[in-house]
Scaffold this motif. Structure first.
Motif, PDB file in Angstrom:
ATOM      1  N   GLU A  26     -10.107 -49.548 -85.636  1.00 10.35           N
ATOM      2  CA  GLU A  26      -9.092 -49.342 -86.678  1.00 10.35           C
ATOM      3  C   GLU A  26      -9.782 -49.083 -88.031  1.00 10.35           C
ATOM      4  N   PRO A  27      -9.037 -48.512 -88.999  1.00  9.16           N
ATOM      5  CA  PRO A  27      -9.669 -48.047 -90.241  1.00  9.16           C
ATOM      6  C   PRO A  27     -10.548 -49.081 -90.954  1.00  9.16           C
ATOM      7  N   LYS A  28     -10.141 -50.361 -90.947  1.00  5.93           N
ATOM      8  CA  LYS A  28     -10.922 -51.338 -91.719  1.00  5.93           C
ATOM      9  C   LYS A  28     -12.050 -51.965 -90.906  1.00  5.93           C
ATOM     10  N   ASP A  29     -12.166 -51.605 -89.638  1.00  2.38           N
ATOM     11  CA  ASP A  29     -13.249 -52.156 -88.817  1.00  2.38           C
ATOM     12  C   ASP A  29     -14.586 -51.540 -89.206  1.00  2.38           C
ATOM     13  N   TYR A  43      -0.018 -35.063 -89.557  1.00  2.00           N
ATOM     14  CA  TYR A  43      -0.342 -36.378 -88.950  1.00  2.00           C
ATOM     15  C   TYR A  43      -1.857 -36.524 -88.863  1.00  2.00           C
ATOM     16  N   ILE A  44      -2.520 -35.436 -88.449  1.00  2.00           N
ATOM     17  CA  ILE A  44      -3.964 -35.571 -88.174  1.00  2.00           C
ATOM     18  C   ILE A  44      -4.750 -35.652 -89.491  1.00  2.00           C
ATOM     19  N   TYR A  45      -4.314 -34.896 -90.518  1.00  2.00           N
ATOM     20  CA  TYR A  45      -4.972 -35.065 -91.834  1.00  2.00           C
ATOM     21  C   TYR A  45      -4.803 -36.519 -92.306  1.00  2.00           C
ATOM     22  N   SER A  46      -3.592 -37.059 -92.157  1.00  2.00           N
ATOM     23  CA  SER A  46      -3.354 -38.433 -92.617  1.00  2.00           C
ATOM     24  C   SER A  46      -4.230 -39.410 -91.849  1.00  2.00           C
ATOM     25  N   ALA A  47      -4.319 -39.204 -90.536  1.00  2.00           N
ATOM     26  CA  ALA A  47      -5.169 -40.096 -89.732  1.00  2.00           C
ATOM     27  C   ALA A  47      -6.625 -39.964 -90.174  1.00  2.00           C
ATOM     28  N   ALA A  48      -7.060 -38.740 -90.491  1.00  2.00           N
ATOM     29  CA  ALA A  48      -8.457 -38.536 -90.924  1.00  2.00           C
ATOM     30  C   ALA A  48      -8.700 -39.183 -92.286  1.00  2.00           C
ATOM     31  N   GLU A  49      -7.672 -39.181 -93.145  1.00  2.00           N
ATOM     32  CA  GLU A  49      -7.837 -39.792 -94.476  1.00  2.00           C
ATOM     33  C   GLU A  49      -8.146 -41.282 -94.379  1.00  2.00           C
ATOM     34  N   THR A  50      -7.726 -41.933 -93.287  1.00  2.00           N
ATOM     35  CA  THR A  50      -8.017 -43.371 -93.141  1.00  2.00           C
ATOM     36  C   THR A  50      -9.519 -43.612 -92.960  1.00  2.00           C
ATOM     37  N   LEU A  51     -10.274 -42.518 -92.754  1.00  2.00           N
ATOM     38  CA  LEU A  51     -11.732 -42.661 -92.602  1.00  2.00           C
ATOM     39  C   LEU A  51     -12.454 -42.495 -93.934  1.00  2.00           C
ATOM     40  N   SER A 107     -10.977 -43.378 -78.913  1.00  2.00           N
ATOM     41  CA  SER A 107     -11.266 -44.754 -79.362  1.00  2.00           C
ATOM     42  C   SER A 107     -10.756 -45.061 -80.767  1.00  2.00           C
ATOM     43  N   TYR A 108     -10.486 -44.067 -81.585  1.00  2.00           N
ATOM     44  CA  TYR A 108     -10.036 -44.351 -82.955  1.00  2.00           C
ATOM     45  C   TYR A 108      -8.509 -44.456 -82.975  1.00  2.00           C
ATOM     46  N   GLY A 109      -8.007 -45.641 -83.311  1.00  2.00           N
ATOM     47  CA  GLY A 109      -6.580 -45.948 -83.206  1.00  2.00           C
ATOM     48  C   GLY A 109      -5.659 -44.921 -83.859  1.00  2.00           C
ATOM     49  N   PRO A 110      -5.838 -44.613 -85.153  1.00  2.00           N
ATOM     50  CA  PRO A 110      -4.902 -43.683 -85.801  1.00  2.00           C
ATOM     51  C   PRO A 110      -4.871 -42.301 -85.146  1.00  2.00           C
ATOM     52  N   TYR A 111      -6.009 -41.840 -84.624  1.00  2.00           N
ATOM     53  CA  TYR A 111      -6.066 -40.527 -83.957  1.00  2.00           C
ATOM     54  C   TYR A 111      -5.311 -40.608 -82.624  1.00  2.00           C
ATOM     55  N   ALA A 112      -5.571 -41.672 -81.876  1.00  2.00           N
ATOM     56  CA  ALA A 112      -4.926 -41.831 -80.564  1.00  2.00           C
ATOM     57  C   ALA A 112      -3.405 -41.883 -80.730  1.00  2.00           C
ATOM     58  N   ALA A 115      -1.565 -40.721 -83.219  1.00  2.00           N
ATOM     59  CA  ALA A 115      -1.023 -39.422 -83.663  1.00  2.00           C
ATOM     60  C   ALA A 115      -0.833 -38.498 -82.464  1.00  2.00           C
ATOM     61  N   MET A 116      -1.740 -38.611 -81.483  1.00  2.00           N
ATOM     62  CA  MET A 116      -1.696 -37.702 -80.332  1.00  2.00           C
ATOM     63  C   MET A 116      -0.466 -37.907 -79.447  1.00  2.00           C
ATOM     64  N   VAL A 117       0.101 -39.117 -79.478  1.00  2.00           N
ATOM     65  CA  VAL A 117       1.231 -39.394 -78.587  1.00  2.00           C
ATOM     66  C   VAL A 117       2.399 -38.472 -78.950  1.00  2.00           C
ATOM     67  N   ARG A 118       2.721 -38.447 -80.225  1.00  2.00           N
ATOM     68  CA  ARG A 118       3.841 -37.597 -80.650  1.00  2.00           C
ATOM     69  C   ARG A 118       3.477 -36.111 -80.529  1.00  2.00           C
ATOM     70  N   VAL A 119       2.242 -35.800 -80.909  1.00  2.00           N
ATOM     71  CA  VAL A 119       1.806 -34.402 -80.833  1.00  2.00           C
ATOM     72  C   VAL A 119       1.967 -33.886 -79.396  1.00  2.00           C
ATOM     73  N   CYS A 120       1.575 -34.697 -78.429  1.00  2.00           N
ATOM     74  CA  CYS A 120       1.647 -34.242 -77.027  1.00  2.00           C
ATOM     75  C   CYS A 120       3.086 -33.999 -76.589  1.00  2.00           C
ATOM     76  N   LYS A 121       3.993 -34.856 -77.038  1.00  2.00           N
ATOM     77  CA  LYS A 121       5.409 -34.666 -76.653  1.00  2.00           C
ATOM     78  C   LYS A 121       5.891 -33.323 -77.185  1.00  2.00           C
ATOM     79  N   GLU A 122       5.534 -33.030 -78.430  1.00  2.00           N
ATOM     80  CA  GLU A 122       6.018 -31.779 -79.025  1.00  2.00           C
ATOM     81  C   GLU A 122       5.325 -30.567 -78.401  1.00  2.00           C
TER      82      GLU A 122
END
Ligand code: FAQ
Length: 319
Positions: free
Chosen positions: A26-29, A86-94, A148-153, A155-162
């Protein structure tokens, strides 16, 4: 939680043990700098692909053959913008900002998927993009739901549905053409001829040539290798082409009973490297268009910032 008295090697061991144990990071780990950098590289390029990927289909919104097709296409292209966000936002957590990522795209330092440097010449291309490009993207992204990176994983759930809806709408659109007039069937075949090999290139170089794969697999950023994913895509797509009555443009394509997979011909790697190094048919056009859209949107970003400042000042006054 990692102990701050641990040295770098010990921290890395705890980190790898967590990955091996299928725990999400997770981002703070604590994470090795190289893990962070590699994720920023892959995620930002993924986000750029979603956003640049709006252009080939966006090219057909005004010319969709019916209101229904126009509505579907508009929704689909908007979804791709959402995926990018979603993916830019997830990347920003890094610890990287959106501006930095976009700048790297504009400077040619960050790549995006090679496929989007091919032109969409006919309406059938829109169907082929949905069927093949979204189809290839899903095969990859399904596995990224377990990255392995939580925010990326997540984000992918919704992306895959769409993406799954995107793939079906593309296939359905081609099905209509493939069961239409002789000219329509030819359009569908022509689109398959032009998009097949670039779709296979989406999975990247062979595993042996892939610079990042070994490390990314160890960190479980990637869960399946480039070649495994490409094979899965070929295996699932061949019967779909057969159902459409279309021919995949590969004389070497053949079911291999022993392997339980389709054998297929070699990708033109010169073309692949030419495209990812900026010299495909549409590379320049794609970036010029993105810059223009980005510059045209500057006033929106400035307005958001000004509003934010105003809100903060009001809160301070009230306190
Ligand atoms: N295009 O060591 P590897 C979509 C680069 S989403 C351009 O194997 P890696 C949705 C690679 O970046 C499509 N560059 O790299 C949609 C690296 O360069 P670098 C995007 C490529 O990262 C549908 C170098 O080659 N999906 O389509 C390509 O381990 C319809 C060495 O390669 C993702 O991004 C390529 N095809 O594996 C939207 C999924 N292949 O960074 C609109 C996430 C390789 O050192 C309409 N990404 N390169 O300068 C991934 O899974 C991986 O990053 C791979 C590449 C598999 C793409």
């Amino acid at each position: 939680m990692a102990d701050y008295r641990m040295n770098e090697a010990e921290l890395e061991k705890v980190f790898q043990d967590r990955i091996d144990d299928e725990q999400k990071i997770e981002p703070k780990d604590w994470m090795p700098d190289t893990y962070r950098k590699n994720l920023i590289r892959q995620m930002s390029q993924h986000a750029h692909s979603e956003v640049i990927g709006m252009q080939p289909e966006g090219n057909w919104i005004t010319r969709a053959p019916s209101l229904r097709r126009k509505m579907i296409l508009l929704a689909k292209v908007q979804d791709e913008a959402g995926h990018g966000l979603y993916i830019y936002s997830a990347a920003e957590t890094l610890g990287i900002s959106r501006e930095e990522m976009v700048q790297a795209l504009h400077d040619g330092k960050a790549k995006y998927a090679s496929i989007f440097n091919y032109p969409s010449l006919t309406w059938a291309d829109v169907g082929a993009i949905g069927w093949l490009v979204d189809g290839a993207a899903i095969v990859n992204q399904i596995t990224l739901q377990r990255t392995s990176y939580g925010p990326y994983a997540r984000a992918m759930v919704r992306v895959c549905k769409e993406e799954s809806f995107h793939q079906r709408q593309g296939y359905e659109s081609l099905l209509v053409l493939a069961s239409g007039s002789k000219e329509q069937q030819q359009m569908a075949q022509d689109a398959l001829n032009r998009w097949w090999w670039p779709s296979l290139m989406m999975f990247g170089p062979h595993d042996a040539e892939s610079a990042h794969s070994a490390q990314s697999m160890k960190w479980k950023i990637k869960r399946k290798s480039n070649d495994e994913l490409r094979q899965a895509f070929v295996d699932q797509t061949v019967p779909q082409a057969q159902y459409l009555g279309l021919t995949i443009p590969d004389p070497k394509l053949k079911w291999n009973e022993e392997r339980g997979h389709y054998d297929f011909g070699e990708i033109d790697w010169d073309e692949f490297y030419r495209v990812i190094n900026g010299n495909g048919l549409c590379n320049r056009q794609r970036i010029v268009h993105h810059r223009r859209a980005h510059d045209n949107g500057a006033w929106v970003r400035e307005a958001v910032e000004a509003y934010d400042e105003k809100q903060k000042a009001r809160k301070q006054q009230a306190a």
